[in-house]
Structures are given as structure tokens and as C-alpha cells.
Design an enzyme around this catalytic site. Sequence first.
Site, short mmCIF file in Angstrom:
data_model
loop_
_atom_site.label_atom_id
_atom_site.label_comp_id
_atom_site.label_asym_id
_atom_site.label_seq_id
_atom_site.Cartn_x
_atom_site.Cartn_y
_atom_site.Cartn_z
CG ASP A 33 -4.84 1.50 6.21
OD1 ASP A 33 -4.62 2.47 6.95
OD2 ASP A 33 -5.11 1.61 5.00
CG HIS A 178 -1.62 -2.54 5.10
ND1 HIS A 178 -0.76 -2.05 4.15
CD2 HIS A 178 -2.87 -2.26 4.67
CE1 HIS A 178 -1.47 -1.49 3.17
NE2 HIS A 178 -2.75 -1.60 3.47
ZN LIG Z 1 -7.31 -2.10 4.60
#
Ligand SMILES: [Zn+2]
Length: 208
Positions: A33, A178
Site C-alpha cells: 500500500d 507498505h
Molecule cells: Zn495506506
Amino acid sequence: MLFHYVPRLIQSFFSEYTWHCNRDVNKIYLTFDDGPVPGITDLVLNSLAKRGLKATFFMVGDNVKKYPSLAKEVIQAGNQVGNHTFHHVNGAKVSSDLYLKEIIACENMLNQTLGVENNLFRPPYGRITSKQFSLLQTRYQIIMWDVLSGDFHPKISPNVCLKKCIKFTRNGSIVVFHDQEKTKATLSRMLDSYLDYVNDAGFITDVL
Ligand SMILES: [Zn+2]
């Protein structure tokens, strides 16, 4: 305390969301992400490509705007891309109207820059109100996760992050990492080991 695994009870309260895929097949779904971000997304791409693995990247529209060529590299390597709003907004903190605008702006950016057209949406911070969900549900599949690496957490060491990921990964898992500045130190120290485990354990990575 951070939970690295989303309990089944919580998943059942929000059963309209996708928490995992088929438990009977040895496929897992790696997700990254917040990118694309230079210096980390390219590191992730390298680690995946070296092992012939694929992932789904939930991109922030504003980062695609800033780094279009890096975003294109993600697609060209055979990965999938999903929507993560234009400015990484928290659904619980903004109006539903603004939330929708953020998602549409990201959708347009992904479409125009990458030719991406799909219904994959992941709410930043996992936060989305029931009203926002009802507005989105005909158009988007809300993708959550069942394995939370904790790569963003300052108190979780790369080693703990690795151990928890290995412990909770199973058939059908959706694992969240992430590719952003805050996670660079952790990912650069544990991602290769985790991906080696994925291969050694016989999992096949697929895109959402
Ligand atoms: Zn995020």
C-alpha cells in the site's frame, strides 16, 4: 499491542469486505500500500522479480501523479494495481462526498496513467464508514487483509515482522505491506527472507 492477524469474529462482522481468498488453494496475495515511492517500490519490485512473484499494489493517486514511470514499472512487471484514494484519506475523518471524490480522482489517475480499470479498493487505515461502504459497494470490491505485517510500526522489529508474517500466512491469505518511506528500513531487512519462505513453503502468489 498490534494484532498481526484479523480474528475471524471481526471478519464475520464485516463480511461484505474481502479479508482473504480461497483457503483450499495454496495461493496467497501479497499487497503493498501507499506507493509508488522511489527507493522503496523499486526495491520491492526487485525482490518480487528475482523470485518470479507477483503482488497487488494499492496506489495513492498523488504518488502516481508524482512518479508515473515507477507506477508503470509496477504494471509492466505483471503486478496488479488497486485504488487507495488520491491523498490517502481516512474515511472516518472526511465526509462521504469528499471520500467518493478522492476515490474517483484516484481511479481517473490510474486509468489515464496506467490504463488500469478494475474494482479493487482498499480504504487507507482500513477505515470506511457504513455510509461510504453503501455508496461504494456496487462499484468496488473492498479489499482488506488477514495478515498485517506491522511493517509500519516503529516498535516492531524486522525480525518480529518476519516471524509474524510467516506464522499467519496460509492458503488464501491477503498479506499487507507498505511501500512507503516509513517502512523502508523494515522491508529492506525482512522482505527477501519472507519471500524466500513463501517460495520454500510452496505458496503461489497471485494478484487480486
Ligand atoms: Zn495506506
